[in-house]
Design a protein around this motif. Sequence first.
Motif, PDB file in Angstrom:
ATOM      1  N   TYR A 129       6.802  -8.883  14.400  1.00  0.00           N
ATOM      2  CA  TYR A 129       7.021  -9.282  15.797  1.00  0.00           C
ATOM      3  C   TYR A 129       8.339 -10.031  15.955  1.00  0.00           C
ATOM      4  O   TYR A 129       8.656 -10.943  15.192  1.00  0.00           O
ATOM      5  CB  TYR A 129       5.876 -10.164  16.290  1.00  0.00           C
ATOM      6  CG  TYR A 129       6.027 -10.629  17.727  1.00  0.00           C
ATOM      7  CD1 TYR A 129       5.657  -9.815  18.781  1.00  0.00           C
ATOM      8  CD2 TYR A 129       6.566 -11.883  18.023  1.00  0.00           C
ATOM      9  CE1 TYR A 129       5.808 -10.222  20.099  1.00  0.00           C
ATOM     10  CE2 TYR A 129       6.713 -12.305  19.327  1.00  0.00           C
ATOM     11  CZ  TYR A 129       6.332 -11.470  20.365  1.00  0.00           C
ATOM     12  OH  TYR A 129       6.479 -11.879  21.666  1.00  0.00           O
ATOM     13  N   TYR A 178      16.789  -6.200  17.013  1.00  0.00           N
ATOM     14  CA  TYR A 178      15.479  -5.682  16.626  1.00  0.00           C
ATOM     15  C   TYR A 178      15.551  -4.954  15.278  1.00  0.00           C
ATOM     16  O   TYR A 178      14.728  -5.183  14.384  1.00  0.00           O
ATOM     17  CB  TYR A 178      14.990  -4.736  17.719  1.00  0.00           C
ATOM     18  CG  TYR A 178      13.707  -3.999  17.444  1.00  0.00           C
ATOM     19  CD1 TYR A 178      12.464  -4.580  17.716  1.00  0.00           C
ATOM     20  CD2 TYR A 178      13.722  -2.690  16.948  1.00  0.00           C
ATOM     21  CE1 TYR A 178      11.278  -3.885  17.491  1.00  0.00           C
ATOM     22  CE2 TYR A 178      12.544  -2.000  16.711  1.00  0.00           C
ATOM     23  CZ  TYR A 178      11.330  -2.600  16.989  1.00  0.00           C
ATOM     24  OH  TYR A 178      10.159  -1.903  16.753  1.00  0.00           O
ATOM     25  N   LYS A 217      -0.608  -9.911  19.277  1.00  0.00           N
ATOM     26  CA  LYS A 217       0.032 -11.220  19.190  1.00  0.00           C
ATOM     27  C   LYS A 217      -0.749 -12.240  20.019  1.00  0.00           C
ATOM     28  O   LYS A 217      -0.966 -13.376  19.581  1.00  0.00           O
ATOM     29  CB  LYS A 217       1.474 -11.107  19.691  1.00  0.00           C
ATOM     30  CG  LYS A 217       2.284 -12.391  19.582  1.00  0.00           C
ATOM     31  CD  LYS A 217       2.575 -12.763  18.147  1.00  0.00           C
ATOM     32  CE  LYS A 217       3.527 -13.945  18.058  1.00  0.00           C
ATOM     33  NZ  LYS A 217       3.743 -14.389  16.658  1.00  0.00           N
ATOM     34  N   GLY A 274       5.697  -1.651  23.337  1.00  0.00           N
ATOM     35  CA  GLY A 274       5.174  -2.765  22.542  1.00  0.00           C
ATOM     36  C   GLY A 274       3.963  -3.463  23.129  1.00  0.00           C
ATOM     37  O   GLY A 274       3.694  -4.619  22.787  1.00  0.00           O
ATOM     38  N   THR A 318       2.029  -7.455  13.639  1.00  0.00           N
ATOM     39  CA  THR A 318       2.574  -8.725  14.130  1.00  0.00           C
ATOM     40  C   THR A 318       3.491  -9.396  13.110  1.00  0.00           C
ATOM     41  O   THR A 318       4.248 -10.304  13.457  1.00  0.00           O
ATOM     42  CB  THR A 318       1.440  -9.690  14.517  1.00  0.00           C
ATOM     43  OG1 THR A 318       0.554  -9.869  13.398  1.00  0.00           O
ATOM     44  CG2 THR A 318       0.640  -9.138  15.698  1.00  0.00           C
ATOM     45  N   PRO A 325       1.402  -1.006  14.988  1.00  0.00           N
ATOM     46  CA  PRO A 325       1.732  -2.344  15.511  1.00  0.00           C
ATOM     47  C   PRO A 325       1.370  -3.423  14.489  1.00  0.00           C
ATOM     48  O   PRO A 325       0.203  -3.578  14.140  1.00  0.00           O
ATOM     49  CB  PRO A 325       0.855  -2.460  16.769  1.00  0.00           C
ATOM     50  CG  PRO A 325       0.516  -1.053  17.136  1.00  0.00           C
ATOM     51  CD  PRO A 325       0.421  -0.301  15.839  1.00  0.00           C
ATOM     52  N   HIS A 331       9.183  -9.756  25.761  1.00  0.00           N
ATOM     53  CA  HIS A 331       7.913 -10.042  25.101  1.00  0.00           C
ATOM     54  C   HIS A 331       7.574 -11.527  25.117  1.00  0.00           C
ATOM     55  O   HIS A 331       6.417 -11.914  25.274  1.00  0.00           O
ATOM     56  CB  HIS A 331       7.935  -9.502  23.671  1.00  0.00           C
ATOM     57  CG  HIS A 331       7.997  -8.004  23.604  1.00  0.00           C
ATOM     58  ND1 HIS A 331       9.191  -7.326  23.579  1.00  0.00           N
ATOM     59  CD2 HIS A 331       7.012  -7.069  23.598  1.00  0.00           C
ATOM     60  CE1 HIS A 331       8.934  -6.033  23.543  1.00  0.00           C
ATOM     61  NE2 HIS A 331       7.632  -5.839  23.563  1.00  0.00           N
ATOM     62  N   LEU A 340       1.279  -4.211  20.325  1.00  0.00           N
ATOM     63  CA  LEU A 340       1.764  -5.294  19.462  1.00  0.00           C
ATOM     64  C   LEU A 340       1.634  -6.633  20.175  1.00  0.00           C
ATOM     65  O   LEU A 340       1.191  -7.630  19.581  1.00  0.00           O
ATOM     66  CB  LEU A 340       3.217  -5.037  19.063  1.00  0.00           C
ATOM     67  CG  LEU A 340       3.873  -6.101  18.174  1.00  0.00           C
ATOM     68  CD1 LEU A 340       3.139  -6.214  16.850  1.00  0.00           C
ATOM     69  CD2 LEU A 340       5.345  -5.765  17.943  1.00  0.00           C
ATOM     70  N   LEU A 341       2.004  -6.679  21.444  1.00  0.00           N
ATOM     71  CA  LEU A 341       1.880  -7.905  22.233  1.00  0.00           C
ATOM     72  C   LEU A 341       0.420  -8.303  22.372  1.00  0.00           C
ATOM     73  O   LEU A 341       0.076  -9.493  22.297  1.00  0.00           O
ATOM     74  CB  LEU A 341       2.508  -7.701  23.610  1.00  0.00           C
ATOM     75  CG  LEU A 341       2.516  -8.903  24.551  1.00  0.00           C
ATOM     76  CD1 LEU A 341       3.314 -10.052  23.951  1.00  0.00           C
ATOM     77  CD2 LEU A 341       3.087  -8.514  25.913  1.00  0.00           C
TER      78      LEU A 341
END
Length: 299
Positions: free
Chosen positions: A22, A200, A62, A55, A19, A17, A28, A58-59
């Motif tokens: 992102y 994406y 973030k 995800g 960012t 992951p 998201h 990753l979130l």
Amino acid sequence: MYLYHFGLRELPFTLTPNTHFYLGLEPHNEALAVLITALKTGEGFIKVCGEVGTGKTLLCRKVLNELPEHFVTAYIPNPYLKPDELRRAVAVELGVKQAQRMSTQLLTQRIQNRLLELHGQGHSVVLILDEAQALPAESLEALRLFTNLETETRKLLQVVLFAQPELDQRLAQQEFRQLKQRITFSYQLRAMTTAEVQHYIEHRMHIAGYKGATLFNSGVCKMITQASHGVPRLVNILCHKMLMLSYGQGRYLITKAQAKSAIADTEGAYSQPTYSKWLVSVFFVTLCVAAILVYGARF
């Protein structure tokens, strides 16, 4: 590998992951907005659930990067901890000294004192747990008791749970009804649509430095979406394999034949198998190695 072949600075489809890659797709962005709004209003428990690979981590990262400066965060990436271990992990994250040596009672008091200290300095404290579905039952109860720490006007600790759908199944049980009632905001991450998958893929290729013509056409992206069920992690795996095949064959465009080979070779991806998984996997690896050796011999 294929970086020079496609003019890339870095691998676009790694599973770590990051960012830097992102992309603010609708699910998201909505989840991020829910989280930031809920935290700013001082809510106690917030929950974000999603299937494996959608995800969440990753979130989570973030959110850690996006929170305003007055927030103090305690981040626990692996919450498979007993209640005492959980308390000590939270204490360490909050900067409580000698947390590993204290009795449980003293540790709880020191955590409360530290939360009051941070509150007095104008800070809001948020505890973020990734993979929260792994929390033992006793630790879920300990987590609920953490949120009893409050002033007359505000919670001293807010909790964000990132979890797989198994957490919802657990919270539906009678023994967790008190915790479930304290979850004031929740969000369910969904999979990507075909249009989102194409966006994406193009986004990650662009971030990685690609400047050429479109590699993954709409037909290939539709195949990737169907095979991956719109799950970002599977999309990454499939795209990485397709780029390997394209490089090995000396091509600069992803074909449906390459997509079929990558799909058949990938666990968890949907395909119509005509051979056993083992035979397909051997075929894929052999094809990649042979093609790379032949193509590489030209230089």
